[in-house]
Every structure is written in structure tokens, then in C-alpha cells.
Design an enzyme around this catalytic site. Sequence first.
Site, PDB file in Angstrom:
ATOM      1  N   SER A   1       5.605 -43.607 -10.753  1.00  0.00           N
ATOM      2  CA  SER A   1       6.115 -42.434  -9.469  1.00  0.00           C
ATOM      3  C   SER A   1       6.836 -42.414  -8.882  1.00  0.00           C
ATOM      4  O   SER A   1       8.136 -43.383  -8.788  1.00  0.00           O
ATOM      5  CB  SER A   1       5.295 -41.930  -9.292  1.00  0.00           C
ATOM      6  OG  SER A   1       5.527 -40.100  -8.653  1.00  0.00           O
TER       7      SER A   1
ATOM      8  N   ASP B   1      12.296 -37.678  -8.760  1.00  0.00           N
ATOM      9  CA  ASP B   1      11.681 -39.020  -8.819  1.00  0.00           C
ATOM     10  C   ASP B   1      12.211 -39.152 -10.015  1.00  0.00           C
ATOM     11  O   ASP B   1      12.087 -39.550 -11.258  1.00  0.00           O
ATOM     12  CB  ASP B   1      10.305 -38.804  -8.129  1.00  0.00           C
ATOM     13  CG  ASP B   1       9.411 -38.190  -9.389  1.00  0.00           C
ATOM     14  OD1 ASP B   1       9.923 -37.993 -10.338  1.00  0.00           O
ATOM     15  OD2 ASP B   1       8.362 -38.558  -9.036  1.00  0.00           O
TER      16      ASP B   1
ATOM     17  N   ASP C   1      10.471 -41.020 -12.955  1.00  0.00           N
ATOM     18  CA  ASP C   1       9.596 -40.552 -13.680  1.00  0.00           C
ATOM     19  C   ASP C   1       9.682 -39.150 -13.865  1.00  0.00           C
ATOM     20  O   ASP C   1       9.364 -38.745 -14.920  1.00  0.00           O
ATOM     21  CB  ASP C   1       8.610 -41.249 -13.921  1.00  0.00           C
ATOM     22  CG  ASP C   1       7.131 -40.339 -13.085  1.00  0.00           C
ATOM     23  OD1 ASP C   1       7.613 -40.320 -12.228  1.00  0.00           O
ATOM     24  OD2 ASP C   1       6.586 -39.926 -13.676  1.00  0.00           O
TER      25      ASP C   1
ATOM     26  N   ASP D   1       8.815 -36.442 -12.758  1.00  0.00           N
ATOM     27  CA  ASP D   1       8.352 -34.962 -13.069  1.00  0.00           C
ATOM     28  C   ASP D   1       8.026 -34.331 -11.315  1.00  0.00           C
ATOM     29  O   ASP D   1       7.474 -32.871 -11.449  1.00  0.00           O
ATOM     30  CB  ASP D   1       6.467 -35.415 -13.312  1.00  0.00           C
ATOM     31  CG  ASP D   1       6.095 -36.796 -12.117  1.00  0.00           C
ATOM     32  OD1 ASP D   1       6.725 -37.290 -11.394  1.00  0.00           O
ATOM     33  OD2 ASP D   1       4.650 -37.525 -11.969  1.00  0.00           O
TER      34      ASP D   1
END
Length: 575
Positions: A149, A301, A303, A305
Site C-alpha cells: 500500500s 496510493d 496500489d 485502493d
Amino acid sequence: MEIEKSILDKVNVWLSPVFDTETQDAIKDMMTSSPKELEDSFYRNLEFGTGGMRGIMGPGTNRINKYTLGKATQGLSDYLHTNFPNQEIKIAIAYDCRNNSDVLSKIVADVFSANGIKVYLFEELRPTPELSFAVKYLNCQAGIVLTASHNPPEYNGYKVYWEDGGQLVPPHDKALIEVIEALEYSAIKFDANESLIEIIGHDIDVEFIKSSLVNASFNTAPEAKTDLKIVYTPLHGTSVKLIPDLLEDAGYSNVHLVAEQAVPNGNFPTVKSPNPEEPEALSMAVELADQLDADVVIGTDPDADRLGVAVRNGNGIMTLLNGNQTMVLMTEFLLNEWQKQGKLNSKQFIGSTIVSTPMMQELASAYGLECKVGLTGFKWIAKMIVDFPELEFIGGGEESFGYMVGDAVRDKDAVTSTLLLCEIAAQAKAKASSLYQELLKLYVKYGFYKEYLISITKKGIEGAAEIKQMMISLRENPLKEINGQRVLMVEDYQSSTAKNLLSGEEEALTLPKSDVLIYYLEDGTKICARPSGTEPKIKFYFSVNDKLDDVKNFKEVEASLDQKIKNIIQEMNLN
């Protein structure tokens, strides 16, 4: 320094021929040059927390490397064969922009294939929500995404998804951990069966974008879309693979990409932290927005999500919305659209978490629906969809800048949420309003809820002990009064009890056990304490509220709520 025998026993295992010479040499080097780092690398095994397994890359049981990932993958392979006997087992694998993610994802794919499992491996980096979508679309029994993340560059991680497209939840999470912990490293099968590894990419992108368009398009006029000036940054991450194409397909042409942050880079060179929860992360985007007089800034961010959103306030200054604010804006819009289409009949629900704003329950009540509340982490919202198949899921989110629109994806989804935010902003601007003005209207309608988060970082072995002691103190010596307000109720999710401090009565909590404490005060204030499941932090969440009778009184009421939060923090010695 003297290192405990239990740690040295683990180190000696890693110096055996089961581990390659590169790993052994790195451990030997630590033994002589950095014994403290050696201790931190081996003092525990990485665990599955709220966001899966996440840690610093390097050799050791407390690190992300080919062996800890290999062991987790071998354990998952065995677990899949046990749970799906006599079936062709399929798994999808994605990874983000982080250093070594491409190499580690291939190692993970090799282990699955060596265990006779069909692997769909994305050709290059992709957003996490696309992996969740792919698990369902390709009828896989599981999925993996390698991501940490928004953690610092030295981190990587491993998230496991089940056949519904959601992350692992009970009973599978604990059962899988038991299988993994029972394994010896020598049991890992690293020799790939390349015939079982299929590379995927563009075709899944097309289907994901189609799904996002269906779930997040709401008849916005073409001229309203063109008139909305958007600044977008992927913060060196994966969303650049989908969001520009999605917005173009949806009819949003006035999109301005922060060029310096458009190239994926696991070192995140232009930010201190690639976390859209931090104002600094969006500073370049805000600067560009001011140059262009843009209406909205959206940043995702690494990734893809979580999404951060900045909008112009009443004075025309770009202001970062928090996750609770974007959540209530999106949820109100969805509920209103469903109502306009005559689709609400009390057989729908929205979802949130115990540390998120109580304002979500107010929205649900106003539309005659239930807001189901789960533990922290989107896997619990995804689980609600599985647990209540008779109900339709409209949308839901959590305070940490994540949102999910519909049930095509079973994890927080910054890609589809970006389109939804643009729809709300475009329609608001077309009627001479804005996202900011729409938010203030919600405060007048439902009450002004103000949230604030404090994260206290405590690294290493000593830090973990300090965090544990802080939670013990809060449990054993619960505060009776805070800021002149009596504490009415304390919910302890570790003991599964809710205690009324005035009457002494206790009730059982039905959610799974978790290391979370929540204090409820007589004026409606809510204070939550919780150690992070993925980072060396303890987090304190504050929610205060008051009536807002008119938008023009917003600043005055906000100042009063800010002061209340400040007083609480000071009284709890958290500043």
C-alpha cells in the site's frame, strides 16, 4: 549485544543448505555488523494482519523475501487443495510498483504452478481492485496481490483473496495461518511448471473499465463533464494503468496528470510518503490545480485502493477532504440516485467500520436502510456481501480513504471511486455548487460530524511492548470522564464486551475479537484506540458532533468542534 537463544535458533535454520548462499551471506553479514537488525529480522514471524502480510524486505522470518512468501504460498497451495479437492484450482496474481514486486510475484507464481495450480499472472503492475475483480471474472478460487500500500519504499507485502474476490476472513484466515506455520521451509516447491502460468493484462483491463462505467456513471451531462477541470496523480503507482482510460471512456476530457508522478517508481521520489491521507502527498497536484484553476484534485496510493480528494473551500482555497468526508459524499449521492431510480425498498444496505464516522448510520436511517458496521479493514465489508446475499450492497467505505461502489470489486477501489467522485463534482458544478458546498449541506441535514486521527509510531521490539502496555492501561484503568463529559459506554472488542459505566451492565459484542477499545461519551463523542495491523503504530480515532443550523455558521461550529478534539487529546496526554 546478547541475542536470545530462540532467535539464534531461527538464524541457524536460515544458515542451512535449504536457503541460498545469497541469503546466508546477508545473514552472516548482519551477525557481525548489525546484531540489532538481525534480532529485528528474526524475533518473530510475519503475521497476517488487517491488510495481509506486510513487512520490510530482507532475509529473516520477520521480513518479506522469497522464503517467507514461498512458505505462505506453499501453505496456501496445500490449503486450496484441501478445500477444493478434485477441482482445477486457479489463482490470479497481481503486483504494484514496489521494488522487487515483479520478481517476487514470479516466485509466487512458480510455487503455485509447482503445486499443480493454474496461475493467471498480470503482465506488469496493476491496481489492487483489478486483482479482486479478476478473481471473480476468471472464476478463481483465490488471488494474490503483492503490495505494501502506502508504506515506505523498503516495504512489500502479500494479500490473499478468496473466491468471492474479498480478502481472507474467518475461518479461512486462521486455518491458513496454521497450515503455513506448520510448514518447514524445505517443503517449499520452487520449481515452476511454466505450462500452468498464463500471462494476462489488456483483456482484463477492458472488462474492469466496463464494470466501473456501469457502477459509477449516473447520467451526467456531456457538457458538465467537459466543464469539470480535474487534476489527477497516481503518486508513482498503479492507477495510471486504468484511471486515464476510464475517465476518457466516461467522457471526462479536461483531465490534467501530474507528469512528475505519472511514472511508476517504488522509491516514490517526489513524496515523503505516497499516502493520500497526508496533505504533503498531494502538494504537487494542488500546486498544479492552482496554476490551472482546477475544480478538484484526485490522488491514489501506489496500489490504487485509496484515494485522496482536494476541493476548493468557500474561499476558493484547495482543501483536502478526509476519508470520512469523501465517504459520506459518495454514499449520499449513491443513495439519492438509487432513490430517484425507484430502486430502494429496504432490501439494500451500506457498509462501514467501527472506527469510521457515525454519520454513515444517519444517512442509512434517512433512506430507510441499514448501515452494517464491521471491524477495521475492507475484508469485513466484503464479508457482509457474502453473509447477506438477500440484500443488495450499494456502497461503503472506511475512514482511511477507501471506498467500494457496488459489489463487482470486493475491496476498496480508488479507480471506480475516482469516476464516482467526478460524477458528483461535475453535477454539483453544473448547478452552481461544488463538492465542498454539497458536504456542508450534508452537515446541515444530518449533523456536523468532525473526525480526527492520531497515529503514534513505536518501532521494533520495544515499540511493540509500549503499544501493548498502552492498550492494557486503557483496559485496566478505563477513563470515567473526558473533557468534562462522563464516559457512558466502553466497548472492548478483545473481550467482546460492551460495559455501561453508569449501571455496570455488560452486553456481548457479536463482531470477531479484535484489539480495539471504544469510549462513548454522553455528548455523542466517540474515541477509539487500536494498534495498527500492518504498521508499528497505535491509532486514536476521535469523532465529535454538533448541530449545524445553517451553512453560514460552519466556521463557528467547526472551531468549537476542533477545540473539543484538542481538549480531549490534551487530557488523554496524547499530544
